[in-house]
Design an enzyme around this catalytic site. Structure first.
Site, short mmCIF file in Angstrom:
data_model
loop_
_atom_site.label_atom_id
_atom_site.label_comp_id
_atom_site.label_asym_id
_atom_site.label_seq_id
_atom_site.Cartn_x
_atom_site.Cartn_y
_atom_site.Cartn_z
CG HIS A 37 44.23 36.12 41.98
ND1 HIS A 37 45.06 36.67 40.99
CD2 HIS A 37 42.83 35.82 41.43
CE1 HIS A 37 44.27 36.30 39.78
NE2 HIS A 37 43.06 35.82 40.21
CG HIS A 75 41.68 35.89 35.95
ND1 HIS A 75 41.00 34.93 35.89
CD2 HIS A 75 41.13 37.23 35.56
CE1 HIS A 75 39.72 35.43 35.87
NE2 HIS A 75 39.90 36.72 35.37
ZN LIG Z 1 41.05 33.11 36.64
#
Ligand SMILES: [Zn+2]
Length: 312
Positions: free
Chosen positions: A130, A169
């Site tokens: 991320h 994700h």
């Molecule tokens: Zn994740």
């Protein structure tokens, strides 16, 4: 059968996010205990070194690192992101954990290119996918996989790197870093809608980004089919010289943060299929980084499946 070289460090266990936080040291303990109990695969465990700033700067500017590290508290925890993402935290021991998590990928890259090992797993935290060029996000500070990709391209005769992300994700950081760079393919399958909200199929970069958003409740069978059709087919066509995996295990049916229904064995299937592509185009060279995965039993089982896949 290939042996698997593993990089980790006790500092990665000392990264503390406080009581009740899903990204906790027990995740890594579960993984390390599990792989060390495997007697049918040869595992070579090594200490992850501290990454040099000059290598991290291939992705993140020095000003970003200095600002981030200046926020590290003498005691307690400090939130780096604003609401609603106030759970990306720095603790007193964060700096060493962050730098060793990144350093694992630098050593892995060197080992890969020096011919020491073809399959390397970075058992580290904090995770990385991320983290954007100039933005801490989603428990991530430095994008470990992205730094490894750029390090390989800058130090060796490597042009095409594929980063395959099967964490549940979307790796918004990895996508942002390589969005205009056709030398790096980024392919991600992820639950959508879900944090961080990016990763639509229409986000294609310069033809190098392949996103496969899937709905909550997706079955294991559908996940594997979509992973093959939308990600692996394109990785095969790209003919990468090295494959990097952002290995999150939170698409497992037991995971508390998402609602996809993978079984532990599915991580063997996915990893096996990735390694087959690596054997075809990349001289078998694969580096895998631990990203997410928040159920301890799912992690213990899934990492064994992942290692079985890596060892073929
Ligand atoms: Zn994740």
């Amino acid at each position: 059968m290939e042996n698997i070289r593993v990089y980790s460090h006790p500092a990665c266990l000392s990264k503390d996010n406080g009581e009740g936080h899903p990204e906790r040291k027990e995740r890594l303990e579960s993984i390390l205990d599990s792989i060390q109990s495997m007697d049918d695969i040869s595992i070579d465990l090594n200490e992850a070194p501290i990454a040099q700033y000059s290598d991290i700067n291939l992705v993140h500017p020095q000003s970003y690192l200095e600002e981030m590290f200046s926020m590290i508290p003498d005691d307690g925890l400090v939130g780096v992101e604003k609401e609603p993402y106030a759970d990306t935290l720095l603790c007193p021991n964060s700096k060493e954990a962050i730098l060793r998590a990144c350093g694992s990928g630098i050593s892995a890259s060197k080992d890969l290119m020096d011919g020491k090992s073809k399959r390397i797993f970075c058992a580290v935290r904090p995770p990385g996918h991320h983290a954007e060029t100039n933005r801490v996000n989603g428990f991530c500070f430095i994008n470990n996989a992205a730094v490894a990709a750029r390090f390989l391209q800058s130090q060796y005769d490597i042009n095409r790197v594929a980063i395959i992300d099967f964490d549940v994700h979307h790796g918004n950081g990895t996508q942002e870093i390589f969005y205009n760079d056709d030398s790096v393919l980024y392919g991600s399958i992820h639950q959508h809608p879900l944090f961080p909200g990016t990763g639509l199929e229409s986000e294609t970069g310069v033809g190098n980004i392949f996103n496969a958003p899937i709905s909550a409740g997706t079955s294991s069978e559908d996940f594997l089919r979509i992973f093959n059709e939308r990600i692996l087919v394109n990785v095969d066509l790209f003919m990468p010289e090295v494959i990097i995996i952002s290995a999150g295990f939170d698409a497992h049916q037991r995971d508390p943060l998402a609602a996809i229904n993978l079984n532990s064995d599915d991580y063997f299937t996915m990893t096996h299929d990735i390694v087959e592509i690596a054997n075809r185009h990349s001289k078998g060279r694969v580096i895998s980084f631990l990203e997410g995965g928040y159920d301890l039993l799912a992690l213990a089982e899934s990492i064994q499946s992942h290692f079985k896949g890596l060892s073929i």
